[in-house]
Write an enzyme that holds these catalytic residues in place. Structure first.
Site, short mmCIF file in Angstrom:
data_model
loop_
_atom_site.label_atom_id
_atom_site.label_comp_id
_atom_site.label_asym_id
_atom_site.label_seq_id
_atom_site.Cartn_x
_atom_site.Cartn_y
_atom_site.Cartn_z
N HIS A 1 5.07 13.28 20.54
CA HIS A 1 5.64 13.40 21.55
C HIS A 1 7.60 12.88 21.61
O HIS A 1 8.01 13.73 21.68
CB HIS A 1 4.58 12.41 23.26
CG HIS A 1 3.47 12.69 23.05
ND1 HIS A 1 3.07 14.02 23.01
CD2 HIS A 1 2.73 11.74 22.86
CE1 HIS A 1 1.97 14.11 23.64
NE2 HIS A 1 1.65 12.35 23.40
N ASP B 1 -0.67 8.58 17.06
CA ASP B 1 -0.70 9.31 18.55
C ASP B 1 0.28 9.68 19.47
O ASP B 1 0.20 10.59 20.14
CB ASP B 1 -1.61 8.00 19.15
CG ASP B 1 -2.05 8.09 20.25
OD1 ASP B 1 -2.95 9.42 20.63
OD2 ASP B 1 -1.59 7.18 21.23
C1 BG6 Z 1 -1.32 10.79 24.61
C2 BG6 Z 1 -1.77 10.39 23.76
O1 BG6 Z 1 -0.79 12.71 23.75
O2 BG6 Z 1 -0.19 10.88 25.58
C3 BG6 Z 1 -2.34 8.29 24.80
O3 BG6 Z 1 -2.89 10.48 22.88
C4 BG6 Z 1 -0.70 8.00 25.71
O4 BG6 Z 1 -2.42 7.49 23.70
C5 BG6 Z 1 -0.68 10.06 26.46
O5 BG6 Z 1 -1.84 7.40 26.19
C6 BG6 Z 1 0.51 9.55 27.41
O6 BG6 Z 1 1.41 10.26 27.68
P1 BG6 Z 1 1.71 10.43 29.57
O7 BG6 Z 1 1.72 11.42 30.09
O8 BG6 Z 1 0.64 9.36 30.38
O9 BG6 Z 1 3.30 9.55 29.46
#
Ligand code: BG6
Length: 486
Positions: free
Chosen positions: A239, A234
């Site tokens: 990321h 995920d």
């Molecule tokens: C998403 C995930 O890609 O990114 C989520 O699926 C996560 O689980 C989210 O909470 C976090 O994104 P941000 O922008 O809040 O850091």
């Protein structure tokens, strides 16, 4: 030939959670600031059998619910609603796709179209095939794909192959919303807009790097999705590895889609594989148990899920990039749900001074901290003389050159990631989207770790919600003389 700005944005999954929380508010912000092309129409589609008027109502409600009052604007909302249309469509129902096709043809008026697929990824191939069958996928069309593209390399390949039957790679825009974040793009500006850092940005001067993406939220009603994926698929596969690429890549010759992505993929392909013989030493998986965050009691993952599970909600990895620049420098990667605070940061610790001329004084290594969330700041940690007459010898203290980006650019609006991503897709610029070879290299690396966990029978270790993961996370770094930032 460079693409022309799209005259139609078609969102598949337009009634879904992502659309309500992020996509529609981002479009409103662009509308408010006059950044959408004047003639752009926005067509929502999903299975829900609603009409365009109900979709506009739902959009207005979503804006009210998910957009801070200060960012809303009545005139802009009216302007956005005027652009909106809706047609229900269900895959497998050719008639509904026929209606959708008719509307797309009418609304695009000969201009370019962006299709944004924000549905279950297993549907992507089928949607593209239907678009093609309706003659809607030819030149002047491009497709944005939401994550997760696949569950592993094989399933990602199947999805990518399905889309590639219809769209060639240059017209495929894979979204990683972290790349739309201002702070993440600033990482490139910091590295490549300054001459200061490049000479020290290598193994000779950098002792260790830590990339942390910590969240306080749990799985928030997304248990079914999340349980199939876990923190590694995920968050880490996309990321964190994107942050790693931007931190570690060689300077691209230009800020364009090929140059930037060529450099990123080289980093991913240089990641040292972590397989069954290394997983126990180089990785930690955790799953949150009941605990407390900010003084509030929160349940454990299994209670939220309502069944047994071996899915990790936390992962920490000691990674290496086997190339000249980064030889032997550990990159500690860490992400988890239900951590003590929301915190996204890249930390580069420099090597210590080669020789200290201050006996008795503690000389700590310099460090550069790039904080991305919740604040955006850049901090350079230095040693300074502690004021005094030094009768017992010079004493040193750690001080920080600390730049708060929000204060520095106080008059600039803070943008949602999708504002940038939508504008780039509408204008046909793929630099901040992920190319197929990048996702493949990332999956390959992540798959080996999963295989290793499976082969060794490793299950995630529990950690109380509101802590920095299982105890063995500390050992992962300490074994090598490093400690995690907290
Ligand atoms: C998403 C995930 O890609 O990114 C989520 O699926 C996560 O689980 C989210 O909470 C976090 O994104 P941000 O922008 O809040 O850091």
């Amino acid at each position: 030939m460079s693409p022309t700005p799209a005259s139609l944005l078609t969102i598949f999954g337009a009634t879904g959670d992502l659309a309500q929380r992020m996509l529609l508010p981002s479009l409103l912000a662009l509308q408010r600031d006059g950044l959408l092309p004047p003639g752009l129409r926005i067509l929502g589609t999903a299975r829900s059998e609603i009409d365009a008027a109900s979709f506009r109502d739902a959009t207005a409600q979503a804006i009210e619910r998910f957009m801070p009052v200060a960012d809303r604007d009545e005139a802009a909302l009216r302007g956005l609603l005027d652009r909106l249309d809706y047609v229900p469509a269900a895959l497998g129902d050719a008639a509904s796709f026929g209606c959708l096709a008719e509307r797309v043809r009418a609304l695009r008026g000969g201009g370019d179209v962006v299709y944004h697929l924000s549905t279950a990824p297993r549907l992507y191939g089928g949607i593209c095939t239907m678009l093609d069958a309706q003659g809607l996928a030819g030149p002047g069309t491009r497709v944005m794909l939401e994550k997760p593209i696949g569950h592993d390399l094989a399933s990602a390949d199947a999805i990518n192959d399905g889309v590639a039957q219809v769209f060639e790679e240059a017209r495929i825009y894979r979204v990683d919303h972290y790349l739309g974040k201002e702070g993440v793009q600033n990482l490139l500006a910091l590295r490549f807009g300054n001459a200061l850092f490049e000479p020290i940005w290598n193994a000779r001067h950098i002792e260790q790097v830590q990339i942390t993406v910590a969240e306080t939220v749990g799985v928030e009603g997304r248990g079914d999705y999340y349980d199939d994926y876990g923190a590694m698929r995920d968050m880490l596969q996309n990321h964190l590895l994107q942050l790693l690429c931007l931190t570690a890549m060689e300077p691209p010759s230009q800020f364009d889609p090929s140059a930037v992505r060529n450099e990123k993929v080289k980093v991913l392909r240089s990641l040292r594989p972590i397989g069954r013989n290394e997983v126990a030493q180089e990785t930690v998986a955790g799953q949150y148990a009941a605990g407390a965050i900010d003084g509030r009691a929160v349940p454990g993952y299994l209670d939220e899920l309502g069944r047994a599970s071996r899915t990790e909600t936390f992962v920490a990895i000691r990674a290496h990039i086997d190339n000249w620049r980064w030889a032997r420098v550990p990159f500690y990667l860490r992400t988890g749900k239900r951590m003590p605070r929301r915190w996204t940061e890249i930390y580069l610790q420099l090597r210590g001074v080669p020789h200290s001329i201050f006996p008795g004084a503690r000389v700590e290594p310099n460090a550069l901290v790039i904080r991305l969330q919740p604040e955006e700041r850049i901090e350079l940690q230095l040693m300074s003389k502690t004021p005094g007459l030094d009768r017992g010898g010079v004493q040193l203290s750690r001080v920080a050159l600390d730049l708060d980006m929000h204060e520095e650019f106080a008059t600039h609006r803070r943008r949602l990631a999708y504002e940038r991503l939508y504008l780039d897709a509408i204008e046909g610029n793929g630099t901040l989207f992920v190319r197929r070879d990048e996702t493949e290299a990332a999956w390959q690396w992540v798959d080996a770790i999963h295989d290793g966990w499976r082969a060794q029978g490793l299950a995630p270790k529990p950690y109380p919600a509101g802590t920095w993961g299982p105890g063995s996370t500390v050992t992962l770094a300490e074994r090598h003389g490093h400690s995690w930032r907290e």
